[in-house]
Write an enzyme that holds these catalytic residues in place. Sequence first.
Site, PDB file in Angstrom:
ATOM      1  N   GLU A 101      29.359  36.310 -13.803  1.00 51.42           N
ATOM      2  CA  GLU A 101      29.445  35.287 -14.477  1.00 51.42           C
ATOM      3  C   GLU A 101      28.660  34.977 -15.742  1.00 51.42           C
ATOM      4  OE1 GLU A 101      30.516  31.431 -12.294  1.00 51.42           O
ATOM      5  OE2 GLU A 101      31.894  32.465 -11.026  1.00 51.42           O
ATOM      6  N   HIS A 150      24.686  29.499  -7.087  1.00 52.59           N
ATOM      7  CA  HIS A 150      24.686  30.459  -6.152  1.00 52.59           C
ATOM      8  C   HIS A 150      23.295  30.890  -5.836  1.00 52.59           C
ATOM      9  CE1 HIS A 150      29.149  31.893  -5.665  1.00 52.59           C
ATOM     10  NE2 HIS A 150      29.242  30.962  -6.793  1.00 52.59           N
TER      11      HIS A 150
END
Length: 404
Positions: free
Chosen positions: A49, A270
């Site tokens: 990402e 995350h």
Amino acid sequence: MEGEPTLRLRIFDLNCWAIRYLSKRRQERVRLIGDTLRQEGFDLVLLQEVWSEQDYSDLKVKLAGCYPFSHYFRSGVIGSGLCVFSRFPILDTLLYQYSLNGYPYMLQHGDWFCGKSVGLGSWEQGRSLSLSLQLHAEYCRDKDAYLPHRLVQAWELAQFIRHTSKAADVVLLGGDLNMHPEDVGIRLLRGWTGLRDAFAEATHFEGCKNGCTLVPDNCFTDKSELLPFPLGIRIDYILYKAISSFTVRCEELKTTTGRAPGMDIPFSDHEAVMATLHIQRQGQPAGATLGTADPALADVVTEARTEVGAGLQAARRQRYSSGRMAVLALLLLLLQAAAALGTLAGLGAEQPFPKLSFCLLAFLALGVLVLATGLHLFHTMEVKMLHGTEDQMWMVLRALQERP
């Protein structure tokens, strides 16, 4: 040769959540990630990402001194978001984009536009393969409309690993699999490839309880998604396996625990996963086999095939609905064309509808026809991919059942 020194390999894996204009404090967090990586000096860094190539370029410049080798994997409309930084020379790279990546009309999710993929790099004299990847997000666990797509991706990933690792000695995989450890997709991937979970194998662990990588304590995490899981969930992994005459063991596994050291924010929504692996050559080649790590592999393949079959039936229904809508729109256009031609030829009465309304209805019917035709073609391809994967699983299942 037996007795060769052990290679101690430190790996860093992180889903960076670096979406331009959408991710909170993106540039600040990317700089923080770069500073940390430069200070820690890992051997291999796998990132997901990183949607902006400018962010990748900034990281590449900052990390050039300690990670002289890097690669950014490009795919889809907005890119795969995958990149790798290495202390060792990267000799070769390969990108494989999954055949199913969600739905283009689900704009709020966007997985289709990024083209979810797995990026492979070979290094250390061509003997090791490292893979950075991300599978389709779950979004709703109770009504997971993307489960068949994610299972197809897990299956293609497993096949990709099996076919690309034949000449390798070690395979390392890191990324956001968007699956819980007990989910059928992760069991299928591990069972069919023989990959080992660093969290389960680590001699020493330090970090979030149960190795969770999405935790409520992270200020960027959507708390509503974690209500059924008060401790968080583990969806980011470092997996590995040794082939031929090598052995790999995980000495230590760590995760970050929210805020970065000395900062008021974490690296991402995350948690990062960091593993220390020991790789050593043994005596004679072990002749390791693939696809036999899980004694209940046949049951796992059966369960996955059932889910893919359910997705296949849903795709067929969607294809039928979109096809029927296209036919109805076409009939309406033909009816309007006949009425217009009849009026022009003087064969019918004066047009009963105002011309503006008549034209608007024609444009609406044309728009529906184009949209429905596009959806019909997309779901036709989806049916073919799901059907193909189901056939492959049936072939493997039959071979497993016939194996002594």
